[in-house]
Design a protein around this motif. Structure first.
Motif, PDB file in Angstrom:
ATOM      1  N   LEU A 130       0.835  -1.208   0.000  1.00 10.08           N
ATOM      2  CA  LEU A 130       0.000   0.000   0.000  1.00 10.08           C
ATOM      3  C   LEU A 130       0.867   1.254   0.000  1.00 10.08           C
ATOM      4  O   LEU A 130       0.511   2.270  -0.608  1.00 10.08           O
ATOM      5  CB  LEU A 130      -0.920   0.016   1.220  1.00 10.08           C
ATOM      6  N   SER A 131       2.015   1.184   0.673  1.00  8.19           N
ATOM      7  CA  SER A 131       2.899   2.344   0.788  1.00  8.19           C
ATOM      8  C   SER A 131       3.911   2.415  -0.339  1.00  8.19           C
ATOM      9  O   SER A 131       4.172   3.490  -0.884  1.00  8.19           O
ATOM     10  CB  SER A 131       3.643   2.310   2.134  1.00  8.19           C
ATOM     11  N   TYR A 132       4.498   1.272  -0.668  1.00  9.18           N
ATOM     12  CA  TYR A 132       5.544   1.259  -1.685  1.00  9.18           C
ATOM     13  C   TYR A 132       4.983   1.248  -3.105  1.00  9.18           C
ATOM     14  O   TYR A 132       5.717   1.468  -4.069  1.00  9.18           O
ATOM     15  CB  TYR A 132       6.450   0.048  -1.483  1.00  9.18           C
ATOM     16  N   GLY A 133       3.682   0.985  -3.225  1.00  7.32           N
ATOM     17  CA  GLY A 133       3.050   0.993  -4.536  1.00  7.32           C
ATOM     18  C   GLY A 133       2.843  -0.412  -5.068  1.00  7.32           C
ATOM     19  O   GLY A 133       3.626  -1.328  -4.785  1.00  7.32           O
ATOM     20  N   MET A 134       1.763  -0.579  -5.827  1.00 10.08           N
ATOM     21  CA  MET A 134       1.428  -1.898  -6.360  1.00 10.08           C
ATOM     22  C   MET A 134       0.737  -1.724  -7.701  1.00 10.08           C
ATOM     23  O   MET A 134       0.123  -0.698  -7.986  1.00 10.08           O
ATOM     24  CB  MET A 134       0.533  -2.651  -5.378  1.00 10.08           C
ATOM     25  N   THR A 135       0.832  -2.759  -8.494  1.00  9.47           N
ATOM     26  CA  THR A 135       0.102  -2.819  -9.761  1.00  9.47           C
ATOM     27  C   THR A 135      -0.598  -4.173  -9.821  1.00  9.47           C
ATOM     28  O   THR A 135      -0.406  -5.033  -8.962  1.00  9.47           O
ATOM     29  CB  THR A 135       1.055  -2.683 -10.960  1.00  9.47           C
ATOM     30  N   GLY A 136      -1.430  -4.348 -10.824  1.00  7.55           N
ATOM     31  CA  GLY A 136      -2.115  -5.618 -10.973  1.00  7.55           C
ATOM     32  C   GLY A 136      -3.503  -5.599 -10.370  1.00  7.55           C
ATOM     33  O   GLY A 136      -4.059  -4.535 -10.062  1.00  7.55           O
ATOM     34  N   PRO A 137      -4.091  -6.777 -10.177  1.00 11.47           N
ATOM     35  CA  PRO A 137      -5.482  -6.865  -9.725  1.00 11.47           C
ATOM     36  C   PRO A 137      -5.697  -6.246  -8.346  1.00 11.47           C
ATOM     37  O   PRO A 137      -4.775  -6.160  -7.528  1.00 11.47           O
ATOM     38  CB  PRO A 137      -5.742  -8.382  -9.682  1.00 11.47           C
ATOM     39  N   ASN A 138      -6.931  -5.831  -8.089  1.00 12.69           N
ATOM     40  CA  ASN A 138      -7.302  -5.326  -6.777  1.00 12.69           C
ATOM     41  C   ASN A 138      -7.414  -6.470  -5.773  1.00 12.69           C
ATOM     42  O   ASN A 138      -7.365  -7.647  -6.126  1.00 12.69           O
ATOM     43  CB  ASN A 138      -8.625  -4.560  -6.866  1.00 12.69           C
TER      44      ASN A 138
END
Length: 585
Positions: A558-566
């Motif tokens: 959540l803090s470092y960032g994410m991609t892809g599905p929810n």
């Protein structure tokens, strides 16, 4: 550690803050909140260090920590007005300290006076000097014009390089045929403005809108005309006539050639006021376009002067005064400030001044003499900041929140990205830490009540346990007070609120959790044998650290960032971690 003299308590509290995903997210962005939290915790630490030296008054270390407290207080308040809450906390602790000293009959009145004056100097005067010093630097460095100039008075703007009033040279006396702009003199007041758009159906007459606009614009320009005559080429053959106190005039909007107008229709937002519109064609309207000039402190023969004169425009037929305030119109009015005609003519928001003045027939004068003093600049800037802060509204599509939602981590805040293909950062507290903090807060209140009953009944407690209890509950009470002061006032605020407003309170809650958890681990000797105490304490400490670390590992995307599905998708890195439907990741 200074509160309860326990390294494990300090370590637990530090880990609760370091491994919180919300604190990490805020710290990664160029935001004011991490800086504010740094100064808040710095001020609190210095205050605790200062109070720990109460047995060494007027020594070098005593002065150092009290002075440092004052400097951190000034820094906290300089970042955000929320810094006022740490000032209140330190003020209450100082008042309690002075009350304790007053009860010490071994201290002379001279010593008591020295204690009082030392605190006044370091905790009131020094922060005030530092705070004002920051603004003196601010005014020196940030001295250029910007998009927000219109929020400030004409005299304030005359200091800003690049502003039309900076070292301005324009006619001093306003005459018929002059093109002017009119500024409402209240803090944050706008310029009298109109545009081609009409009032919507059902809101008075469907005539051209009149608003107050806080930015410079050609739609702010008005032509001053006699009440019974439209300007023509013949006027240039006659001497210039100035506008005096008591004159009847009309104001023609330069861009649309319609006159400032009012009539017996309710204003769109302030229904007890009259509607103000632009009416007519090519400068020709009707008798409702006539306004009487009333100069504040003026008399017959007084001339309206650029910038200097404060005046009212009184509607000739109905007797109401041209008025503007902080109410903003809906989107049909471009969210600009409402302008009305107020029947209560003594309202301070009915005061206006001429800001810009164009008249080729008049000699220009320099307005550099009208620059405000430093004190006037300081006071006006704060009035504008306070008004702007209280009037903040959410942007379109922006998620706001209410204070009751914050401690339970009910809803986070998107910092970037929405779709699965976006790089997404989501502000949300580590739920294990936040819900744990809330549980410990409730547990502390229960323990405090039980301890108070225990003491009231005169139950026997071992001396070293009694000292430890008093230290823990005293420190806990201070931290609960700090949490309450940084959280509860938001329930009284009418402005828009966001999740990040809770983080200063979260600092105090985390410190409380540290000392309470350490206290519970140290109290294990009540239930287990003496040989197992150290093992239980160390094992409990490792268990707490393990839970905190693992929860951070799981929620760190959540803090470092994410991609892809929810998170609802089983292939998502956050799968199974969306514990509340209100979380949007």
């Amino acid at each position: 550690m200074e509160l309860v003299h326990s390294v494990p308590a300090a370590f637990i509290a530090a880990m609760l803050i370091v491994f919180d995903t919300g604190c990490l997210t805020l710290s990664q962005y160029i935001l004011l909140d991490p800086i504010l939290m740094c100064f808040i915790i710095g001020a609190f630490y210095c205050q605790v260090k200062f109070q720990s030296l109460s047995d060494q008054p007027f020594q070098q270390a005593w002065w150092f920590w009290m002075t440092a407290t004052g400097i951190f207080l000034a820094c906290a308040f300089s970042v955000k007005f929320v810094g006022l809450f740490i000032i209140l906390l330190v003020g209450l602790l100082t008042a309690w300290d002075l009350w304790r000293l007053l009860g010490d009959l071994t201290l002379s009145k001279i010593i008591l006076a020295k204690h009082l004056m030392a605190r006044v100097a370091c905790l009131i005067l020094l922060p005030a000097v530092v705070y004002i010093g920051f603004f003196a630097i601010h005014f020196k460095v940030l001295n250029h014009s910007g998009s927000g100039d219109g929020f400030y008075s004409s005299s304030f703007q005359s200091q800003l390089i690049g502003n039309s009033l900076y070292k301005a040279s324009m006619p001093e006396d306003v005459a018929y045929g002059s093109v002017i702009t009119l500024k409402n003199t209240r803090a944050g007041g706008g310029l009298l403005h109109s545009h081609w758009h009409l009032y919507p159906e059902g809101l008075g007459a469907q005539q051209q809108q009149i608003t107050a606009y806080t930015h410079k614009d050609d739609n702010n320009k008005w032509l001053v005309k006699r009440f019974d005559h439209n300007p023509d080429d013949e006027d240039f053959k006659h001497p210039v006539e100035f506008v005096h106190h008591g004159d009847l005039i009309r104001l023609e909007h330069v861009a649309t050639q319609r006159n400032l107008h009012s009539h017996m229709e309710p204003a769109p937002m302030s229904i007890r006021h009259q509607q103000v519109t632009c009416y007519g064609e090519n400068g020709t309207g009707d008798v409702n376009d006539i306004w009487q000039v009333e100069i504040i402190g003026g008399n017959t023969g007084s001339v309206v002067k650029t910038v200097k004169t404060k005046l009212k425009l009184i509607h000739y037929l109905t007797g109401c005064a041209l008025h503007s305030h902080s109410k903003t119109l809906p989107k049909w009015g471009w969210e600009q400030l409402e302008v009305t005609c107020n029947p209560y003519k003594r309202d301070k928001n009915t005061l206006w001044n001429v800001e810009d003045h164009i008249n080729t027939r008049l000699p220009n004068s320099s307005f550099e003499l009208f620059k405000p003093s430093f004190v006037e600049t300081l006071l006006e800037s704060h009035a504008v900041m306070l008004q702007g802060n209280s009037g903040l509204k959410p942007k379109e599509g922006e998620v706001t929140s209410r204070p009751w939602q914050w401690p339970i981590n009910y809803r986070g805040q998107r910092f970037s990205g929405v779709n699965e293909t976006d790089f997404r950062v989501y502000l949300l507290g580590n739920p294990v830490i936040w819900w744990g903090n809330l549980t410990v807060l409730a547990l502390f209140c229960v323990l405090l009540c039980l301890w108070a009953l225990w003491e009231q009944r005169g139950c026997v407690t071992q001396p070293h346990n009694k000292e430890r209890n008093q230290r823990m509950f005293g420190a806990g009470a201070i931290l609960v007070l700090g949490w309450a002061l940084h959280y509860l006032p938001f329930y009284l605020m009418g402005r828009v609120l966001y999740f990040h407003h809770y983080f200063p309170a979260m600092l105090f809650n985390s410190m409380l959790s540290g000392i309470v958890l350490d206290f519970l681990l140290q109290s294990a000797n009540i239930f287990i044998s003496h040989r197992m105490i150290q093992l239980c304490h160390h094992g409990g400490f490792v268990f707490i650290m393990g839970i905190i670390s693992y929860s951070f590992y799981r929620y760190s995307p959540l803090s470092y960032g994410m991609t892809g599905p929810n998170a609802n998708n089983s292939t998502s890195v956050m799968s199974g971690l969306k514990w509340m439907d209100s979380w949007e990741f």
